[in-house]
Design an enzyme around this catalytic site. Sequence first.
Site: not given
Length: 317
Positions: A209, A205-206
């Site tokens: 980003h 998920h990170e």
Amino acid sequence: MRSFLSLALVCATFASAALINNTPRCGVSFTHDEIQIKEMKFAEDLAKLEAKALQERAPISSIKPPVPGTGKRIISVVWHVVYSSATWNGGYLSDATINESIKILNRDFRGIFVFRLTRITRTLNADWFNNVRRGSAQNAAMKATLRAGPQSMLNIYSVGNPGVLGYSPMPDQYARAPKEDGVVILFNTVPGGPPPYNLGKTLTHETGHWVGLYHVFDDSPNHGCGDADMVADTPPQSQPTFGCPASKDTCAGGGADSIHNYMDYSDDACMTGWTAGQVSRMIRQCETYRAIYPTYPNQPGDSVVDPDTNDDSEETS
């Protein structure tokens, strides 16, 4: 003695689970106005890149992904283990755990990027381990000391209490604050940690980003039903997903929520993939801001013997 050790292990496991279950999922959030400003700048920067490529008669590979089997977008990775003691609860991650995490990252980004773990560093620093937060003095000091490589290198920091499960700057932020770049995760979100965030999807998920993706839901204060993530093929979604519901639709008429998308907040076991629009966006973001391009046969960097192994490991205190 055996009973005492067993009790200590159980207590440590419960403490680790309590920490992960009481921690917000992600520390990345933008208002509608902030996203509009970022997207206007992205459109300008991408147009400049395309104009430069046209002038040099070199194709912009972000127009379409490389032909399967001919190109790889290789991202070198440095993993910084920040720990308070040489124990699991002290954040001391083994090479095996880190290699497994990189395997998961490669599996989740298969066909898009190849992540090559080049180095592991270990730093004994209880202050950083316990107090690193986004925007904190400890965060700044840790990254100023440890961060390695150019904008194309992914630096991962595993720490003990970042206030959220993870956070990361977006690609366009590198030019303004290069030392702030890199993904920070709570150490026990890796495989072997307590459920439901123990399958490595916090790192996925990170990293999403880090390669330019927003959340699939509207995380502004009003939680509207607009195009929150600037990706056409993700349905409008006003609220994040928690757990793993059979279905969910927070914006009527636009399609069911993206509960299985890596950029939602679902449990790790519920997350399974990206959309084609997200893939296109991360490619364009990384070429525009991170100088990550596909390599082709007979070009330096194309050959990766094993992207899941590390070449070196070092330790500081």
